[in-house]
Design an enzyme around this catalytic site. Structure first.
Site, PDB file in Angstrom:
ATOM      1  N   GLU A 236       0.853  -1.183   0.000  1.00 57.04           N
ATOM      2  CA  GLU A 236       0.000   0.000   0.000  1.00 57.04           C
ATOM      3  C   GLU A 236       0.891   1.235   0.000  1.00 57.04           C
ATOM      4  O   GLU A 236       1.574   1.522   0.981  1.00 57.04           O
ATOM      5  CB  GLU A 236      -0.921  -0.006   1.223  1.00 57.04           C
ATOM      6  N   CYS A 270      -2.410   8.638   2.712  1.00 56.80           N
ATOM      7  CA  CYS A 270      -2.148   8.177   1.338  1.00 56.80           C
ATOM      8  C   CYS A 270      -3.257   8.508   0.356  1.00 56.80           C
ATOM      9  O   CYS A 270      -3.062   8.419  -0.848  1.00 56.80           O
ATOM     10  CB  CYS A 270      -1.841   6.688   1.331  1.00 56.80           C
TER      11      CYS A 270
END
Length: 465
Positions: A236, A270
């Protein structure tokens, strides 16, 4: 036993907030051996009901310590107190999600008997733990990311070793302590704080069966290229989240969402809102209102309950954000608000109007409190500009027109598109992860549990079938 330790400091004022053991390469090796041997000892695997009992105990312990865990998490990570409290509540709920998923964690019947060659047979699949899980974590949500990487592994019966970010190791260590207090036997969950070489060993060992990595793209793809054959990988990384705002958007409703999505945790998320493409007829209004919202935000010490935007994780990050904003200005962008550091550790919430496509802030993930607004003429133009980068994570579109919304959903390069909400929306049971440069595989607690399992099939042959 090596007694090497490191000090953990607050990103806001550099005060020491804790000390944690620092593991040598050899100690990381022993941790891997312990996890591996724990997995090989099938006689002592924890039955599912026992795992649930332990996880329920963890929820009880955490629920009784919300305040101290909030302060621990905020003090090392710099996320404001109010948001860190939400993080702890989310972490507790994440454990509940794992427990609930075990009730539907199942295989299926595979059809047999419909051809001559498959006659007299029945077949079923069932789930088994994949093996040792190595978790390499990031600094920005130190407690909840640890829950996302550690709890799914334990729920499905995998021993797990987490290597937290060296800047924020206390939350992961605390989670392991709570697990042991809740009745988890030694060997099933370990936290190791180590250097990059130790981290690489953890990721690439032949005894590691699954690598879950949250962090920067270059490091993630490097480790992915080095893992042992058969190690399954989930990565990720970040995005440069695009938002498209059509002329019919509900501006009043949208501004608080964009401000939260862009400036929450000082943009160190993110899926933080970064590139907002606004239809030219309303661009001035949106820019003015978002600027006003950004100006009102209270920046400062993350432990102050009034703080809305805390520090960046370290001073190098403040320097980098400052350089990137200056680069945008030198290429002709307009700063509508912010654009300056506040001391050594904070940066003003910043709104930039029309940076050029070659400005760094238009191309790379800022991971700071910086939001860019670009005006566009047509939806097709907005979509192609939103899709111009190599990243693909969460995106958003604001419009009241169903066809416009559906067109954006269909055509945006993204793993999730929010309609009339910001890009940083997340609940912990939904699939969550990046594609292309942004990552590999899907996280979210139920998805991680499935990923951390192997499917085994039983085929039974019998004349009576």
């Amino acid at each position: 036993k090596n007694m090497s330790t490191i000090e953990v400091t607050s990103p806001f004022d550099g005060k020491v907030v804790g000390t944690v053991p620092f593991s040598t390469y050899e100690e990381v090796e022993s941790a891997i051996d312990l996890a591996h041997n724990t997995f090989l000892d099938t006689a002592n695997w924890l039955p599912k009901y026992k795992r649930i009992e332990i996880l329920e105990n963890v929820m009880k312990i955490m629920s009784s310590r919300v305040e101290e865990l909030t302060i621990l998490c905020a003090s090392e990570g710099g996320k404001p107190y109010i948001d860190s409290k939400v993080e702890i509540h989310r972490a507790i709920n994440g454990i509940k999600i794992a427990i609930e998923h075990l009730g539907v964690y199942e295989g299926k019947e595979v059809a047999m008997g419909h051809t001559v060659s498959s006659a007299n047979r029945m077949a079923y699949t069932f789930k088994e733990p994949i093996g040792v899980v190595a978790a390499i974590s990031a600094f920005n949500h130190p407690f909840n990311l640890a829950v996302h990487q550690v709890i799914p592994a334990l729920a499905v019966g995998c021993p797990v070793i987490i290597r937290p970010a060296t800047q924020t190791p206390m939350s992961a260590i605390e989670l392991v302590k709570i697990l042991e207090e809740a009745g988890l036997p030694k060997g099933w969950a370990q936290a190791v704080v180590c250097d990059r070489k130790g981290g690489e060993l953890l990721a690439t060992s032949t005894k590691t069966n699954f690598l879950t990595f949250i962090g920067s793209g270059p490091v993630g793809w490097y480790l992915n290229s080095k893992v042992s054959p058969g190690t399954r990988v989930a990565l990720e990384h970040g995005g440069v989240a695009p938002v498209i705002v059509e002329a019919d958007a509900d501006i009043e409703d949208m501004i608080p969402a964009l401000a939260k999505g862009g400036f929450y945790h000082a943009g160190q998320v993110c899926v933080s809102v970064q590139r907002i493409y606004v239809q030219e007829s309303i661009c001035d209004e949106v820019a003015t209102k978002l600027t006003a919202a950004a100006k009102k935000l209270i920046v400062g010490d993350q432990l102050d309950p009034k703080t809305e935007v805390g520090p960046l994780i370290n001073h190098d990050e403040v320097n980098r954000v400052e350089e990137w904003v200056n680069d945008a200005v030198s290429k002709g962008a307009t700063i509508l608000t912010g654009g300056k550091r506040i001391g050594a550790s904070c940066y003003e919430p910043t709104v930039i109007l029309n940076p050029t496509d070659d400005a760094i802030v238009s191309q790379k993930e800022v991971f700071g409190p910086v939001v860019c607004i670009y005006s566009y003429k047509t939806l097709d133009e907005a979509i192609s500009r939103a899709n111009s980068l190599e990243v693909s994570f969460q995106a958003a579109v604001f419009t009241k027109n169903i066809d416009t919304a559906l067109k954006a959903v269909k055509r945006l390069n993204a793993t999730a598109v929010m309609v009339n909400d910001h890009t940083a929306f997340r609940v912990d049971w939904m699939p969550f992860g990046g594609a292309r440069v942004s990552g590999l595989g899907m996280g979210g607690i139920p998805h991680s549990m499935e990923e951390m399992s192997n499917e085994k099939m039983i085929v039974i042959k019998s004349p009576v079938l």
